[in-house]
Design a protein around this motif. Structure first.
Motif, PDB file in Angstrom:
ATOM      1  N   PHE A  54       0.838  -1.198   0.000  1.00  0.00           N
ATOM      2  CA  PHE A  54       0.000   0.000   0.000  1.00  0.00           C
ATOM      3  C   PHE A  54       0.877   1.253   0.000  1.00  0.00           C
ATOM      4  O   PHE A  54       0.665   2.182  -0.799  1.00  0.00           O
ATOM      5  N   ILE A  55       1.876   1.293   0.885  1.00  0.00           N
ATOM      6  CA  ILE A  55       2.765   2.455   0.979  1.00  0.00           C
ATOM      7  C   ILE A  55       3.509   2.672  -0.328  1.00  0.00           C
ATOM      8  O   ILE A  55       3.600   3.795  -0.846  1.00  0.00           O
ATOM      9  N   ASN A  56       4.023   1.597  -0.896  1.00  0.00           N
ATOM     10  CA  ASN A  56       4.746   1.711  -2.167  1.00  0.00           C
ATOM     11  C   ASN A  56       3.846   2.208  -3.288  1.00  0.00           C
ATOM     12  O   ASN A  56       4.273   2.978  -4.153  1.00  0.00           O
ATOM     13  N   ALA A  57       2.577   1.767  -3.286  1.00  0.00           N
ATOM     14  CA  ALA A  57       1.636   2.199  -4.319  1.00  0.00           C
ATOM     15  C   ALA A  57       1.334   3.690  -4.188  1.00  0.00           C
ATOM     16  O   ALA A  57       1.274   4.419  -5.196  1.00  0.00           O
ATOM     17  N   VAL A  58       1.144   4.161  -2.961  1.00  0.00           N
ATOM     18  CA  VAL A  58       0.896   5.585  -2.752  1.00  0.00           C
ATOM     19  C   VAL A  58       2.103   6.396  -3.185  1.00  0.00           C
ATOM     20  O   VAL A  58       1.981   7.387  -3.927  1.00  0.00           O
ATOM     21  N   HIS A  59       3.291   5.977  -2.746  1.00  0.00           N
ATOM     22  CA  HIS A  59       4.510   6.694  -3.119  1.00  0.00           C
ATOM     23  C   HIS A  59       4.803   6.575  -4.609  1.00  0.00           C
ATOM     24  O   HIS A  59       5.476   7.434  -5.184  1.00  0.00           O
ATOM     25  N   GLY A  60       4.294   5.528  -5.234  1.00  0.00           N
ATOM     26  CA  GLY A  60       4.504   5.325  -6.667  1.00  0.00           C
ATOM     27  C   GLY A  60       3.534   6.086  -7.547  1.00  0.00           C
ATOM     28  O   GLY A  60       3.602   5.973  -8.776  1.00  0.00           O
ATOM     29  N   GLY A  61       2.616   6.832  -6.947  1.00  0.00           N
ATOM     30  CA  GLY A  61       1.723   7.691  -7.729  1.00  0.00           C
ATOM     31  C   GLY A  61       0.427   7.055  -8.174  1.00  0.00           C
ATOM     32  O   GLY A  61      -0.287   7.631  -9.014  1.00  0.00           O
ATOM     33  N   GLU A  62       0.068   5.895  -7.615  1.00  0.00           N
ATOM     34  CA  GLU A  62      -1.137   5.205  -8.087  1.00  0.00           C
ATOM     35  C   GLU A  62      -2.437   5.936  -7.762  1.00  0.00           C
ATOM     36  O   GLU A  62      -3.477   5.628  -8.346  1.00  0.00           O
ATOM     37  N   ILE A  63      -2.382   6.877  -6.827  1.00  0.00           N
ATOM     38  CA  ILE A  63      -3.602   7.649  -6.521  1.00  0.00           C
ATOM     39  C   ILE A  63      -3.453   9.117  -6.916  1.00  0.00           C
ATOM     40  O   ILE A  63      -4.312   9.946  -6.607  1.00  0.00           O
ATOM     41  N   GLY A  64      -2.371   9.452  -7.602  1.00  0.00           N
ATOM     42  CA  GLY A  64      -2.086  10.855  -7.890  1.00  0.00           C
ATOM     43  C   GLY A  64      -1.452  11.494  -6.671  1.00  0.00           C
ATOM     44  O   GLY A  64      -0.660  10.869  -5.961  1.00  0.00           O
ATOM     45  N   THR A  65      -1.813  12.722  -6.401  1.00  0.00           N
ATOM     46  CA  THR A  65      -1.278  13.445  -5.240  1.00  0.00           C
ATOM     47  C   THR A  65      -2.123  13.149  -4.007  1.00  0.00           C
ATOM     48  O   THR A  65      -3.339  13.364  -4.009  1.00  0.00           O
ATOM     49  N   LEU A  66      -1.488  12.624  -2.969  1.00  0.00           N
ATOM     50  CA  LEU A  66      -2.196  12.281  -1.737  1.00  0.00           C
ATOM     51  C   LEU A  66      -2.757  13.532  -1.076  1.00  0.00           C
ATOM     52  O   LEU A  66      -2.040  14.510  -0.878  1.00  0.00           O
ATOM     53  N   ARG A  67      -4.047  13.476  -0.705  1.00  0.00           N
ATOM     54  CA  ARG A  67      -4.664  14.597   0.003  1.00  0.00           C
ATOM     55  C   ARG A  67      -5.255  14.185   1.344  1.00  0.00           C
ATOM     56  O   ARG A  67      -5.278  14.970   2.285  1.00  0.00           O
ATOM     57  N   MET A  68      -5.767  12.937   1.447  1.00  0.00           N
ATOM     58  CA  MET A  68      -6.421  12.476   2.674  1.00  0.00           C
ATOM     59  C   MET A  68      -5.944  11.068   3.009  1.00  0.00           C
ATOM     60  O   MET A  68      -5.779  10.235   2.119  1.00  0.00           O
TER      61      MET A  68
END
Length: 376
Positions: free
Chosen positions: A139-153
């Motif tokens: 999950f962390i790698n996916a967020v850092h890898g841009g899978e959701i775009g820019t994290l906001r929440m």
């Protein structure tokens, strides 16, 4: 030191035994010493060691273990309030250290530990197992890898069982634990920092002791630990994070649920189910495009502990750092910052107000550890 690393363990209760079970399946790890003032706890360690107990020397104090010369690295799994005193002789002996969370029960003690660790050439690693649950790591790698775009929440839910019984019932009182928001939730505040790659600015926590421990008394004193709360943390980079904690919800299908929402998609991880659920934005009325995959965990790692295999993976990283083959991924500063957010949450819950991290003497510019590499 070669390929073999000699380990000592201080604190041989439930978490200490989990460490022993994971060292048994860590190549090159050899347990040579254990320490605990409680004979019963030492017995648990000997039972966990089994045939490996031959040649393992038992001590009644951290100082005696540190002076024995039998160890290259030491795991500290003693009660929270003992950490500073336990670590002092280990620092003086120049030993590599893996210290269980929380780093300490107060910001002052955690700062002292971080300062001493910064002066040492030896490895100091704060044990934050939740980083190393394979589904959480993916999950962390996916967020850092841009899978959701820019994290906001970012939101984290832990709906779980009450605190377990400990020797002397020390975990029933905030003076011994730092409070639930330090003792339990430092894991999640650490994850928030890691995922957002930013530092907390302000904290608001609404929580109380509403269900658990109400009828318990110890020497006439009633426990004072939070058993449910909502905590909102504002980060320096503008990301908002929330923790939803209930310690009387052990019947839930998943104990941990983490959700990250970016400008392009939402990502969820469910533990112990192990599912990673990706939900891109589609526009109003358009068909949803939800995808789901399950992150597998090594069966031996699962059987060696109660943290979804994470303790095993953490130990592989720690022993690599001790051998000079990898970085320290969870520093004493990381441990300090997690304690500080937890302490702010405890203060916020007691005083029913927003708490600025500056009130605790914590500067928001502390250096973050590098993001984890994909677990292998």
């Amino acid at each position: 030191m070669g390929e073999q690393v000699r380990y000592g363990l201080i604190g041989t209760g439930m978490m200490g035994v989990e460490h022993l079970n994971n060292l048994a399946i860590t190549p090159g790890a050899v347990v040579t010493a254990i320490a605990d003032p409680e004979a019963t706890s030492l017995g648990w360690a000997r039972s966990a060691l089994g045939a490996r107990a031959d040649g393992v020397e038992a001590f009644d104090s951290a100082a005696a273990l540190a002076a024995s010369g039998r160890c290259d690295a030491v795991i500290v799994a003693s009660p929270n309030f003992t950490h500073r005193d336990t670590l002092l002789p280990l620092f003086d002996a120049g030993l590599h250290i893996l210290c269980e969370k929380p780093l300490a029960t107060t910001v002052e003690d955690a700062q002292w530990i971080a300062d001493r660790a910064g002066e040492s050439d030896a490895v100091f690693w704060t044990a934050m197992e939740y980083r190393y649950m394979p589904p959480a790591a993916a999950f962390i790698n996916a967020v850092h890898g841009g899978e959701i775009g820019t994290l906001r929440m970012l939101s984290i839910r832990e709906h779980r069982f009450p605190f377990l019984v400990k020797v002397g019932n020390w975990n029933r009182f905030s003076r011994n634990t730092g409070g639930t928001m330090v003792e339990k939730c430092c894991h999640f505040f650490d994850l928030m920092r890691l995922i957002t790659q930013s530092e907390a600015v302000r904290v608001y926590c609404s929580g109380g002791m509403d269900v658990n421990h109400l009828d318990e008394r110890y020497d006439g004193e009633r426990p004072d630990i939070i058993d449910n709360s909502y905590t909102v943390v504002d980060f320096e980079n503008g990301v908002r994070a929330m923790l939803d904690l209930s310690m009387f919800a052990e019947g839930a299908a998943n104990q941990e649920e983490i959700t990250a929402v970016g400008d392009k998609a939402r990502l969820d991880v469910l533990i112990p189910e192990g599912a990673l659920v990706h939900s891109p934005r589609t526009g109003f009325g358009a068909p949803k495009q939800v995808s789901r995959r399950v992150i597998e965990v090594d069966e031996a790692a699962l059987k060696a502990g109660s943290h979804h295999g994470s303790t095993f993976y953490e130990h592989q990283k720690f022993i690599a750092a001790v051998r000079g083959e990898g970085p320290v991924e969870v520093t004493a500063t990381d441990g300090l910052m997690a304690v500080a957010i937890g302490a702010a949450a405890e203060l916020s819950a007691r005083e029913r107000r927003v708490v600025s991290m500056a009130e605790l003497g914590i500067a928001p510019k502390a250096k973050l550890s590098s993001p984890m590499a994909q677990l292998t």
